[in-house]
Design a protein around this motif. Structure first.
Motif, PDB file in Angstrom:
ATOM      1  N   GLY A  44      36.617  35.255  35.945  1.00  0.00           N
ATOM      2  CA  GLY A  44      36.578  35.210  37.110  1.00  0.00           C
ATOM      3  C   GLY A  44      36.150  33.791  38.017  1.00  0.00           C
ATOM      4  O   GLY A  44      35.957  33.123  37.938  1.00  0.00           O
ATOM      5  N   GLU A  45      37.177  34.054  39.002  1.00  0.00           N
ATOM      6  CA  GLU A  45      37.313  33.334  40.321  1.00  0.00           C
ATOM      7  C   GLU A  45      36.062  32.704  40.739  1.00  0.00           C
ATOM      8  O   GLU A  45      35.193  33.196  41.029  1.00  0.00           O
ATOM      9  CB  GLU A  45      38.520  32.820  41.130  1.00  0.00           C
ATOM     10  N   ALA A  48      33.607  35.460  42.279  1.00  0.00           N
ATOM     11  CA  ALA A  48      33.900  36.592  41.639  1.00  0.00           C
ATOM     12  C   ALA A  48      32.810  37.690  41.430  1.00  0.00           C
ATOM     13  O   ALA A  48      32.373  38.754  41.541  1.00  0.00           O
ATOM     14  CB  ALA A  48      34.557  36.744  40.861  1.00  0.00           C
ATOM     15  N   ARG A 221      36.291  39.907  39.900  1.00  0.00           N
ATOM     16  CA  ARG A 221      36.953  39.327  41.126  1.00  0.00           C
ATOM     17  C   ARG A 221      36.422  40.678  42.832  1.00  0.00           C
ATOM     18  O   ARG A 221      35.936  41.418  42.387  1.00  0.00           O
ATOM     19  CB  ARG A 221      37.989  40.176  41.774  1.00  0.00           C
ATOM     20  N   MET A 243      43.184  38.531  37.413  1.00  0.00           N
ATOM     21  CA  MET A 243      41.877  37.514  38.115  1.00  0.00           C
ATOM     22  C   MET A 243      42.000  37.005  39.071  1.00  0.00           C
ATOM     23  O   MET A 243      41.255  37.140  40.256  1.00  0.00           O
ATOM     24  CB  MET A 243      41.287  35.809  37.282  1.00  0.00           C
TER      25      MET A 243
END
Length: 507
Positions: A44-45, A48, A221, A243
């Motif tokens: 995940g970024e 997230a 996310r 993602m």
């Protein structure tokens, strides 16, 4: 991959995990299932929810809702030490050991062999040598930890975590500081642990490594699970799409290309060892150049290098055709550069200062602290930008930390716009703000471009980049891999470049 004959019952099953922070839901009904003998990637970024989930699993944060089952039995770790006793160990990117101690002392800290209060160092070193041999390491455990590379220190940290826990091992960005050979050493250790039946959580932003070492991946996310995938059945493009939350079709109206002015800034061969590979960058007046890529791709590193947050190792910079040197942010501000950083709370705003003082900060710094701006002028500037950007506040005297995220971001923009910059760098300008402020900042970017300002915008919001960018530069593994122009600027093409597994796809 995981042996199909291995037990199918999960060693750890976290379900319904929810965590609230003031004003936000950090985790919303998250589920994670780990099997013995499995490497499970957690992806995940930024923001997230990965770190929050790990802290809930390891007792660093109390969960607000949900349950954690370990071997089918409910557990509720109250601290990281508690989670270790239960069988859950964690190794972080920054090795959490004591560099002034020996390898053996680190490995057995708190449980040294001995009797009557005396440590049996000979036995401790022998045990350490035997333990590390099981990981393929033939080193002297009596040497200080600092005598060995970061990769070997990581293995020592893993060995300690496994011996103290032994059911679940969480590796949080373990390869971020390693070179290619060191990564392979670490992966050989992971494979040995996997063969022993450990369940391993692997957190990283390097997708190539995910597909090399992991069996499955859970993608987060905005605090929610958006998918769990068997990595033998998906591509990197599929994972990137999950993602970023983007379908591969453009869903935005691309703005009409506006005429740009003369070249403002030319950068050639700029680089920083271990941070970003050499890159070129040309920006014209009235142009927005977007930087796209996953976390760790080099977006923020490029922005910081251009602004002088870190000095470059090589390269040249020309402003309106004249060579200049940007060795630090002070040089950048003197040349009318501006930067709104990704993490506004720790790198942007000064939380305890008033909104007024935060807005005037950069202008006063450029003018010099020995030449204070008159109070009446400060008031006029602050009020003008509060009105222009519609910053919602009770008064200019209130500490900026009390503003909402969107209003903090607008105040940070006001700070730099007050300096009348020629070149504005924005790093994730719409992250973590409400929908209304989100739209206002996008409109402001387009207005600044129309007014002739040059902008460099790093963002994980692909539709935004498509909407306002005249060009988009895609980064991957800390290097530029693709530049998109005109009709080629679409979310599909950006994702394709980010996830390209074949170099021919970048042509």
């Amino acid at each position: 991959m995981r042996d199909d004959s291995a037990p199918t019952a999960p060693v750890l099953h976290a379900r319904g995990i929810t965590k609230f922070f003031p004003g936000t839901i950090a985790l919303d009904d998250v589920e994670l299932m780990l099997h013995p003998g499995e490497v499970h990637a957690l992806l995940g970024e930024n923001g997230a929810g990965k770190s929050t989930l790990i802290k809930c699993l390891t007792g660093a944060y109390p969960k607000d809702e949900g349950e954690i089952l370990l071997d089918g039995v409910p557990v509720d770790p109250q601290s990281t030490a508690d989670s270790q006793r239960l069988g859950i160990g964690t190794v972080y990117q920054e090795v959490n050991l004591l560099p002034n101690l020996t390898v053996a002392e680190n490995l057995y800290l708190g449980r040294q062999p001995g009797q009557r209060g005396f440590i049996n160092r000979r036995r401790m070193n022998a045990l350490a040598r035997e333990s590390l041999a099981g990981y393929g390491l033939d080193i002297d455990p009596g040497e200080p930890l600092t005598a060995y590379s970061v990769a070997i220190q990581q293995v020592v940290a893993i060995a300690r975590a496994v011996e103290m826990s032994g059911k679940v091992l969480i590796l949080d960005e373990p390869t971020a500081s390693l070179d290619r050979d060191e990564v392979q050493l670490l992966f050989s250790v992971i494979r040995q642990l996997k063969a022993r039946g450990l369940a391993i959580v692997f957190i990283t932003h390097f997708l190539d490594q995910v597909f090399e070492i992991s069996d499955r991946a859970t993608i987060l996310r905005n605090g929610r699970v958006v998918g769990t995938r068997d990595l033998t059945t998906v591509t990197q493009k599929d994972i990137v799409t999950l993602m970023l939350g983007r379908q591969l079709e453009a869903r935005v109206h691309k703005h009409v290309e506006a005429a740009t002015g003369p070249v403002l800034l030319e950068i050639e061969g700029q680089s920083k060892r271990g941070m970003i590979e050499p890159f070129d960058l040309t920006i014209r007046e009235g142009e927005v150049v977007g930087l796209a890529g996953l976390l760790g791709s080099g977006r923020t590193e490029t922005a910081n290098l251009v602004f002088g947050v870190v000095p470059s190792d090589s390269g040249t910079t020309r402003l309106r055709g004249k060579d200049i040197k940007i060795n630090n942010p002070r040089d950048a501000v003197a040349h009318r550069f501006a930067l709104c950083p990704e993490d506004r709370k720790t790198e942007g705003i000064v939380g305890d200062l008033s909104v007024r003082d935060n807005i005037i900060l950069a202008l006063q710094a450029r003018q010099g602290w020995m030449r204070p701006i008159p109070r009446a002028k400060i008031e006029e500037i602050a009020e003008r930008y509060v009105r222009a950007l519609d910053i919602r506040l009770a008064s200019l005297d209130m500490p900026i930390r009390l503003l909402s995220g969107g209003n903090q971001q607008k105040a940070l923009l006001a700070r730099w716009l007050a300096t009348n910059p020629d070149f504005l760098i924005l790093d994730e300008p719409t992250r973590g703000i409400d929908v209304g402020a989100h739209a206002e900042i996008i409109a402001l970017i387009e207005q600044l471009r129309a007014d002739g300002m040059a902008l460099l915008v790093a963002s994980s919001e692909l539709e935004e980049l498509v909407a306002y960018s005249t060009r988009v530069i895609v980064l991957r593994d800390r290097r530029q891999v693709k530049e998109l122009r005109g009709e080629a600027i679409t979310p599909a093409n950006i994702v394709r470049a980010i996830a390209a597994e074949d170099p021919k796809e970048l042509a």
